[in-house]
Structure formats: C-alpha cells, structure tokens
Design an enzyme around this catalytic site. Structure first.
Site, mmCIF file in Angstrom:
data_model
loop_
_atom_site.group_PDB
_atom_site.id
_atom_site.type_symbol
_atom_site.label_atom_id
_atom_site.label_comp_id
_atom_site.label_asym_id
_atom_site.label_seq_id
_atom_site.Cartn_x
_atom_site.Cartn_y
_atom_site.Cartn_z
ATOM 1 N N TYR A 1 -11.434 15.165 -6.901
ATOM 2 C CA TYR A 1 -10.539 14.490 -7.861
ATOM 3 C C TYR A 1 -9.716 14.982 -8.789
ATOM 4 C CZ TYR A 1 -9.102 11.173 -11.725
ATOM 5 O OH TYR A 1 -8.209 10.629 -12.552
ATOM 6 N N ASP B 1 0.897 -1.098 -0.079
ATOM 7 C CA ASP B 1 0.063 -0.055 0.140
ATOM 8 C C ASP B 1 0.866 1.251 -0.230
ATOM 9 O OD1 ASP B 1 -1.578 2.175 0.336
ATOM 10 O OD2 ASP B 1 -2.713 1.384 2.233
#
Length: 254
Positions: free
Chosen positions: A155, A64
């Site tokens: 975003y 991750d």
C-alpha cells in the site's frame, strides 16, 4: 452560502473520484460550495446520490475507475455536460494490510490498479482539456507514501508511486500551464480500513493506536483534507506545482 469572495472556483469544472464518502465526498461538496460544477465518480450509486443531494452543483456518475475505457467515459461525461474541465482530483484509492509473509499477487495487482494505473489513465484522458483551461491535477496520496508502514508495504509503495508521478507530471506539464500536486492525509475518519476487510475490533484498535501517535491528539476529518485540496487547486495558486502536502496532525514528525 459562501460569500462572493469565497467562490473562487466559479465557472470551473472538476472531476472528483471516490466521491461517495469520506474525503471525496467532502471535496466534492466543498468545490461545489466554492462555485465549481462537480462530477462525482464512484462505484456505489446510492452513496453518490447522497453526495449529489448536498449541493445542486454536483452531478454523479457510477463507474469503476479500473474498468476498460472508464477514464475516457468519465472525462467525456464532464466535458459533454459542461463544455470544459479545469480540475481532476484523483481521490479514489484502496488500502491493504499485507505482511510480506502473506504476500498475494491479486492484492498487489488491485492496489496498483486503483492507486496508480487508474489515476494515470484519468490524468491522460483529462490532459487535453486541462491544457486548454490551464487546469490542475490533485492526487490524493497518504502520509505512508513517504514513510514506512510495517505490514502494509505494498500500500505504501503504491502511494509512493503516486507521489513520484505527481512530481514527474508537474515537471513535464509546467511549461504547458498545467499544475500537478498531491495531498497526503494521515489517519482520517473514513471507512478505508473497513473497506480493506478489517473487522470492527481491528479497526478500533488501529484507530486508537494511531490517535495516540498523532501529536494533535486526533484523527483527521475529511473536511480537513478537502480544505487543503481546494487550497492547492486554487486557480490563483498558479506558481504552486509538484508539491506533496502532508495533512496528518504532525504524525510524520513522530
């Protein structure tokens, strides 16, 4: 097998994040086919193993990228394995459609952690090695990094931030021989919308609307983007830095 003239990344080492699927997978395979030794990074081990099976020059690391210490571990894994680092492709990213009326702190935090903070920390960890190799960073932005996206402002803002990082790092690092560029794909045939939590019907509707707006009449393919990542990262392109290259079939013209 590519011809010898195509092996322009021979003896070079690259890290590609988000290498388990889509653009990241296509980029890892294309780099390996061009002679690079590639560390493909992602969260899904099974998907990474599929990428690794595509070429013997690809090794993989399940990680991750937002985890504490992940950047240092990733860079160390590549350098320990091959002794150098020439290219960092910051491809891993997340998307979210979130109108202002539905603003959620956790969604904003996740967007900027993955799309801005993690690439920054990876670039920081890679920098000492890129200085030695006169290497390159390629950030993967989006056409919405420089055009508005109704219902997806955060975003778009995260990708806009990545583009500004690209320009600023390019200016900062040019005297040291390290190049920094970005590729900004338009709508591409990847699983990014499904990963954002949209159901199949919503994804189909969005893709249909996008296709109708793209002048070339089709969505991008991961290979379209991967090809340009290799071109802008080409070691022979030493005079190209600070550029944001949009690959969207002309969408930004419409």
């Amino acid at each position: 097998m590519p011809s010898s003239t195509a092996l322009r990344f021979t003896d070079h080492v690259a890290i590609v994040t988000g290498a388990g699927s889509g653009i990241g997978q296509a980029t890892a395979v294309a780099l390996a086919a061009s002679g690079a030794r590639v560390l493909g990074v992602g969260r899904r081990q099974e998907a990474l193993e599929e990428t690794a099976r595509a070429h013997s020059n690809i090794a993989v690391l399940s990680s991750d990228i937002c985890a504490e210490g992940a950047a240092d571990r990733i860079v160390t894994a590549a350098v320990d394995r091959w002794g150098r680092l020439d290219l960092l492709v910051n491809n891993a990213g997340v998307a979210a459609l979130m109108p202002l009326a539905e603003t959620d702190r956790a969604v904003i935090t996740d967007l900027f952690d993955v799309n801005v903070t993690a690439p920054s920390l990876l670039a920081h960890a890679a920098l000492p090695h890129l200085r030695k190799s006169s290497g390159s960073i390629v950030n993967v932005s989006s056409t919405y990094g420089h055009r508005p996206l109704a219902g997806g402002a955060h975003y778009a803002a995260s990708k806009s931030a990545l583009e500004q990082l690209t320009r600023s790092w390019a200016l900062e690092l040019a005297p040291e021989g390290v190049r920094v560029n970005a590729i900004a794909p338009g709508p591409t045939e990847t699983d990014v919308l499904a990963a954002a939590g949209l159901d199949e019907d919503a994804v189909t509707e969005i893709r249909t609307n996008e296709r109708e707006r793209i002048p070339t009449g089709r969505l991008g393919h991961p290979r379209d983007v991967a090809d340009w990542i290799l071109r802008i990262a080409d070691p022979q392109g030493s005079h190209v830095t600070g550029q944001i290259l949009t690959i969207d079939g002309g969408l930004e013209l419409s």
